[in-house]
Scaffold this active site. Structure first.
Site, short mmCIF file in Angstrom:
data_model
loop_
_atom_site.label_atom_id
_atom_site.label_comp_id
_atom_site.label_asym_id
_atom_site.label_seq_id
_atom_site.Cartn_x
_atom_site.Cartn_y
_atom_site.Cartn_z
N LYS A 11 0.83 -1.22 0.00
CA LYS A 11 0.00 0.00 0.00
C LYS A 11 0.86 1.26 0.00
O LYS A 11 0.75 2.13 0.87
CB LYS A 11 -0.97 -0.02 1.18
CG LYS A 11 -1.98 -1.17 1.08
CD LYS A 11 -3.02 -1.15 2.17
CE LYS A 11 -4.11 -2.19 1.94
NZ LYS A 11 -3.66 -3.59 2.09
N ASP A 23 3.95 7.02 -0.05
CA ASP A 23 4.97 7.98 0.40
C ASP A 23 5.26 8.97 -0.72
O ASP A 23 4.56 8.97 -1.74
CB ASP A 23 6.23 7.19 0.82
CG ASP A 23 6.99 7.88 1.94
OD1 ASP A 23 7.30 9.08 1.80
OD2 ASP A 23 7.28 7.23 2.95
N THR A 66 10.84 8.10 -2.21
CA THR A 66 10.78 6.92 -1.33
C THR A 66 9.97 5.80 -1.97
O THR A 66 10.34 4.62 -1.86
CB THR A 66 10.18 7.33 0.03
OG1 THR A 66 11.00 8.34 0.60
CG2 THR A 66 10.08 6.16 0.99
N SER A 81 -11.75 -2.79 2.51
CA SER A 81 -12.77 -3.71 3.04
C SER A 81 -13.21 -3.41 4.46
O SER A 81 -14.13 -4.04 4.97
CB SER A 81 -12.24 -5.15 2.97
OG SER A 81 -10.99 -5.25 3.64
N ALA A 103 -13.29 -14.18 6.60
CA ALA A 103 -13.10 -13.60 7.95
C ALA A 103 -13.70 -12.20 8.08
O ALA A 103 -14.24 -11.85 9.12
CB ALA A 103 -11.62 -13.59 8.30
N GLN A 104 -13.57 -11.39 7.04
CA GLN A 104 -14.08 -10.02 7.14
C GLN A 104 -15.55 -9.89 6.72
O GLN A 104 -16.10 -8.80 6.71
CB GLN A 104 -13.22 -9.06 6.32
CG GLN A 104 -11.83 -8.82 6.91
CD GLN A 104 -11.00 -7.88 6.05
OE1 GLN A 104 -11.34 -6.72 5.86
NE2 GLN A 104 -9.90 -8.38 5.50
#
Lengths: 289, 289
Positions: free
Chosen positions: A121, A124, A128, A177, A246-247
């Protein structure tokens, strides 16, 4: 016109690649070693057709015998026939180290025919971001995930440039999510050109299209957002949906709304039988295609 | 009222701490080892007064004899008298590894009396954000930088909870130093409560205040933004400004606009004499205070 040409070229390259493979003249692995790497996008297309649309997120690794690295590789070895790619995140990168443990997982995935996505993700400054992308690509990753919020100039431009130069992929976040995704990804922002309000995720989907991203992440927990984003992206940028299992995300709803790849982590890695769990997800997904 | 109470408590604790130090009964290092760690915020206040407001960003390390780790530590050893804290980013974390090379740099900084900030710009889902923060805190980091764009619930809430539990700090991005910062940080967004448009960085500054962040990052390249953010934050959340030197930011302009700490990287690490460069920045900053 440009797009049609590109699609024809992709189709021709895939055909050639399949023919070469059939003749056993060249394998994906030998292709990779020869430096004539298939682009990330092509590898995903190929693998998606051969092995189904499930991307394994190797994040949470259950306790057990052996160290974290060997337990991670053990799950990958069990699950690989049922997934088309591997996604890693800081769960493993931080404890294992990029050029020690992680490189071994990436190499193992490549040997099993799976491209590997780094879910870093990136958000910056460009100077960088380039260093981050170069490090992950040097460790063997085939694609990185980045956040379009940082913009183009001195932002993600160096990431796309680095990826293009090395035949790697860039996947952009469009709608995540989690619950608070509405705070940022769901906010209304002023479009500078039209002077009208539009949702942030629509702005991000338009950037994914304009910047020729290799994928767009939209959480499986928000099928209506997947549908809206798919209407913008069409077949030009495939949608990757995390958050299944799971989510609380639902594979069927995400698929019908337009997701192409389904990122599944804990529902596979923490299952009593990870291979069976992955296979079940793959079969469920194949029935929907 | 709450804030006044907190400020009084902070002031009293700092007074006590200074008195103890004067009596040589306890040093910051012994305090740390005893487990009675000073909070990140207090350490920064103390060090800022003693050593000036420059934060060393150890990102780009020039070529030379010795490996990357030893060259990095050599710069830190030369520069430490002139800086109040150290900031690391993926430039060193990815090649050196968190629990091998990086931990040695963090320990060295602590032995030199410097708190260490990890510039990881956390922007994942909460479950992953917690893992990222825990890893950096376990490796010894005193604070992490995070992106408020991901929001609170299942977003940054677990990062703040983890930091509070361990007496660590969280610094939020409010406006970055690069050109395309205007695309995201500078966009106009609809405020849900007032139904009025406001700049994204104002929304972020308000979150920094509401979430009781230990710092806010505003690029030195945009002094007018620093001024606006400082009007919102006052003394409650100190402003950290990167982008001075190599990226074109001006220390005087940033200081006058309200920045408290100045993050400087390449203008020190790539200087012919890093210690002299750091000292010059420190003296320039002290003249402005």
């Amino acid at each position: 016109m440009v797009h049609d040409y590109r699609r024809s070229a992709v189709s021709l390259m895939m055909k050639l690649h399949r023919e070469k493979r059939r003749k056993s003249l060249i394998s994906a692995e030998r292709l990779r070693r020869s430096g004539l790497a298939l682009s990330f996008r092509l590898k995903m297309e190929e693998n998606g057709k051969d092995k189904g649309p499930i991307v394994l997120a190797l994040d949470r690794i259950p306790e057990g015998s052996g160290d974290l690295l060997s337990r991670s590789i053990a799950i990958l070895e069990k699950v690989h026939p049922y997934v088309c790619a591997l996604k890693l995140n800081r769960h493993l990168v931080l404890p294992l180290g990029l050029f020690s443990g992680i490189r071994r997982i990436v190499d193992k995935a490549h040997n099993l025919g799976l491209p590997v996505i780094m879910d870093c993700k990136i958000n910056d400054v460009g100077y960088t971001n380039r260093v981050i992308a170069e490090n992950y690509f040097n460790a063997g990753f085939d694609a990185v995930i980045a956040n379009p919020f940082v913009g183009w100039e001195e932002g993600l431009q160096p990431v796309f440039e680095t990826a293009r130069r090395l035949d790697k992929g860039v996947i952009l976040l469009v709608y995540m999510s989690h619950k608070a995704a509405s705070e940022g990804y769901g906010q209304k922002v002023l479009d500078r050109e039209t002077n009208k309000l539009k949702p942030q995720y629509v702005v991000f989907a338009e950037k994914a299209l304009a910047w020729k991203a290799d994928g767009a992440v939209v959480g499986a927990t928000y099928p209506s957002k997947i549908r809206e984003v798919h209407e913008i992206l069409g077949a030009k940028v495939p949608i990757y949906s995390p958050g299944i299992g799971a989510q609380g995300g639902d594979l069927k709803a995400a698929s019908e709304a337009g997701s192409k790849y389904f990122i599944i982590g804990r529902s596979i890695t923490l299952a009593d039988n990870p291979a069976e769990a992955a296979k079940a997800f793959r079969e469920a997904a194949k029935r929907l295609m």
